[in-house]
Design an enzyme around this catalytic site. Structure first.
Site, mmCIF file in Angstrom:
data_model
loop_
_atom_site.group_PDB
_atom_site.id
_atom_site.type_symbol
_atom_site.label_atom_id
_atom_site.label_comp_id
_atom_site.label_asym_id
_atom_site.label_seq_id
_atom_site.Cartn_x
_atom_site.Cartn_y
_atom_site.Cartn_z
ATOM 1 N N VAL A 60 -34.246 -34.218 -17.200
ATOM 2 C CA VAL A 60 -34.894 -35.091 -16.211
ATOM 3 C C VAL A 60 -34.973 -34.382 -14.858
ATOM 4 C CG1 VAL A 60 -34.775 -37.315 -15.022
ATOM 5 C CG2 VAL A 60 -34.152 -37.172 -17.437
ATOM 6 N N LYS B 289 -27.619 -44.794 -16.400
ATOM 7 C CA LYS B 289 -27.298 -46.199 -16.721
ATOM 8 C C LYS B 289 -25.834 -46.379 -17.072
ATOM 9 C CE LYS B 289 -28.897 -44.136 -20.296
ATOM 10 N NZ LYS B 289 -30.040 -43.287 -20.535
ATOM 11 N N GLY C 113 -37.096 -45.482 -19.206
ATOM 12 C CA GLY C 113 -37.701 -44.221 -18.743
ATOM 13 C C GLY C 113 -38.756 -44.426 -17.682
ATOM 14 N N ASP D 33 -26.381 -47.163 -25.607
ATOM 15 C CA ASP D 33 -27.362 -46.902 -24.546
ATOM 16 C C ASP D 33 -28.214 -48.161 -24.294
ATOM 17 O OD1 ASP D 33 -29.188 -44.704 -23.085
ATOM 18 O OD2 ASP D 33 -30.512 -45.939 -24.315
ATOM 19 N N LYS E 297 -28.492 -50.492 -20.863
ATOM 20 C CA LYS E 297 -29.770 -50.836 -20.224
ATOM 21 C C LYS E 297 -29.925 -52.357 -20.142
ATOM 22 C CE LYS E 297 -32.048 -46.580 -21.719
ATOM 23 N NZ LYS E 297 -32.688 -45.922 -22.854
ATOM 24 N N GLY F 9 -37.767 -38.873 -21.843
ATOM 25 C CA GLY F 9 -38.447 -37.582 -21.714
ATOM 26 C C GLY F 9 -38.508 -37.123 -20.267
HETATM 27 N N1 HSE Z 1 -31.612 -41.604 -24.846
HETATM 28 C C1 HSE Z 1 -32.494 -42.558 -24.257
HETATM 29 C C2 HSE Z 1 -33.459 -43.063 -25.285
HETATM 30 C C3 HSE Z 1 -33.315 -41.989 -23.139
HETATM 31 O O1 HSE Z 1 -33.519 -42.507 -26.367
HETATM 32 O O2 HSE Z 1 -34.167 -44.008 -24.991
HETATM 33 C C4 HSE Z 1 -32.667 -42.116 -21.819
HETATM 34 O O3 HSE Z 1 -32.477 -43.436 -21.486
#
Ligand code: HSE
Length: 439
Positions: free
Chosen positions: A14, A105, A134, A201, A205, A302
């Site tokens: 990033v 996050k 993203g 993850d 979020k 990405g």
């Molecule tokens: N690893 C995360 C995903 C991207 O695959 O959505 C970053 O938040």
């Protein structure tokens, strides 16, 4: 032309996207901001590591104090990921009166209280658009575009890696390991992909979405979370034959007694817009009282999409700086944020996809069906291949709507039968349009 200095902590995937956007979109940024953004330093672990985006060697440093101690730096962009040293460096930047932009996050979902309180005390901003979905500007939309509305529910595909893996298995016939490896190669996965595939993850979020949607601080570790590691190619293909697509969903609804949040794979109807969200794309459907349903869609991971979200936050911070409105709108969207424990999901009702693993012997279907019936689970549809006598069957059952607690109790009993060959697979069936009820 006025220049505003920024410092980057991290030049990974990033970070390199941020550097490219600052160069390639410099005119567009300058036109909107009326000022130039100037990178004063880039913190890296290894000064000699080859990078796809070249960084002028005089900007590279492995000493964070070169950036944090530089009084000209107004905005610190944290892209290190993980908790430490990111947390200490962000707090240090805030203590020195610098604004912070981050895509981290994990950091905000676990240490947000401390970081936002420090920022409020110093009168600086912490923006974090790149941390959820993203490049999709969902946090800014919730914070500003929907600032006058009451959010009733959110349903999102917010992990590009899981979406990519489920797609690659279901549509392209890849096995699980190959699909995860492809997502990693493409730069979508976290450094530790178990954070993606275990749903962690997505839960982090979702916690940030709850913050900005409801003003509720939820600990992501308390959100009921199931990842995609138990979803098999068979389930994906069977779901498809039955008119569904499997997606990892992050769901939150505001109820009178609190917030009901959860992350799990789900069968969504083939005619739902979510069924058309493929590969690394993300989508968030927001149900709000006045607007009703609105949908936000785009690349959820990405280098360039997330880099863009980060630089847009920098532009927002710099607009506030130039307007002498240093802290700008509250990053958490609400002036007052309350702690909330996610409600238990025992009473939530879903239809379910079940795959019961049994041998083809007389009476087995009856035993499974009676057990489900005793627990108040009604069968809507049933399907199985035609194996020979005694051969293993994947007995697929779709249930009517039933509370989580009932189906869980029924399956615990089924799985104790002597002739059951392994734990029953269960995937909930969710209509994303119904999340949050009727506005
Ligand atoms: N690893 C995360 C995903 C991207 O695959 O959505 C970053 O938040």
């Amino acid at each position: 032309m006025r220049t505003i200095a920024i410092g980057l902590l991290g030049a990974g995937n990033v970070g390199q996207g941020v550097l490219r956007i600052l160069t390639e979109n410099a005119d567009a940024i300058e036109g909107r901001l009326g000022a130039q953004l100037d990178v004063a330093g880039v913190l890296v672990r290894d000064l000699d590591k080859p990078r796809s985006v070249p960084v002028p060697p005089d900007l590279l440093t492995d000493d964070p104090q070169r950036i944090l101690g530089d009084p000209s730096v107004r905005v610190v962009v944290e892209l290190l990921g993980g908790i430490e040293p990111a947390r200490s460096l962000v707090l240090d930047a805030i203590a020195r009166g610098k604004h912070v932009v981050t895509a981290n996050k994990a950091l905000l979902a676990t240490c947000g209280r401390e970081i936002f309180a420090a920022a409020a005390a110093q009168g600086v901003s912490v923006y974090f658009e790149g941390s959820v979905a993203g490049g999709v500007p969902i946090l800014r939309t919730l914070r500003e575009g929907l600032a006058s509305d009451r959010i009733l529910g959110i349903c999102g595909i917010v992990n590009g890696t899981c979406n990519f893996v489920l797609d690659a298995m279901g549509r392209h016939g890849l096995d699980y390991a190959a699909a995860v490896a492809e997502a990693q190669d493409a730069g979508y996965a976290e450094a530790d992909p178990s954070l993606d595939v275990e749903g962690i993850d997505a839960a982090q979020k979702l916690a940030l979405l709850c913050l900005v949607s409801f003003g509720l601080r939820v600990d992501p570790r308390r959100i009921p979370t199931e990842g995609i590691t138990r979803v098999r190619a068979f389930d994906l293909q069977t779901a498809e034959r039955l008119g569904y697509v499997v997606k990892l969903l992050a769901l939150a609804e505001a109820t009178e007694s609190g917030v009901r949040a959860r992350v799990h794979p789900a069968l969504v109807p083939r005619d739902s817009v979510f069924a058309g969200v493929h590969g690394p794309f993300n989508a968030v459907l927001v149900n709000s009282a006045a607007l009703g349903r609105s949908l936000y869609y785009g690349l959820g991971a990405g280098m360039m999409p997330t880099g863009m979200a980060v630089v847009s936050d920098v532009v927002e911070v710099c607009r506030n700086v130039l307007a002498f409105a240093d802290a700008g709108p509250p990053p958490e969207a609400f002036r007052e944020v309350r702690d909330a424990e996610p409600l238990p999901i025992d009473e939530v009702e879903h239809e379910n996809y079940l795959c019961v693993h049994v041998p083809n012997v007389p009476g087995v279907l009856g035993r499974v069906a009676s057990c489900l019936g005793r627990h108040g689970v009604s069968i809507k549809r049933m399907n199985q291949d035609t194996p020979g006598p005694g051969e293993p069957i994947d007995m697929v059952i779709l249930t009517e709507r039933v509370a989580e607690a009932r189906i869980a109790a029924a399956l615990a009993e089924v799985d104790r039968f002597d002739d059951v060959l392994g734990p029953t697979d269960r995937i909930r069936i969710v209509d994303p349009d119904a999340v949050g009820g009727v506005p």
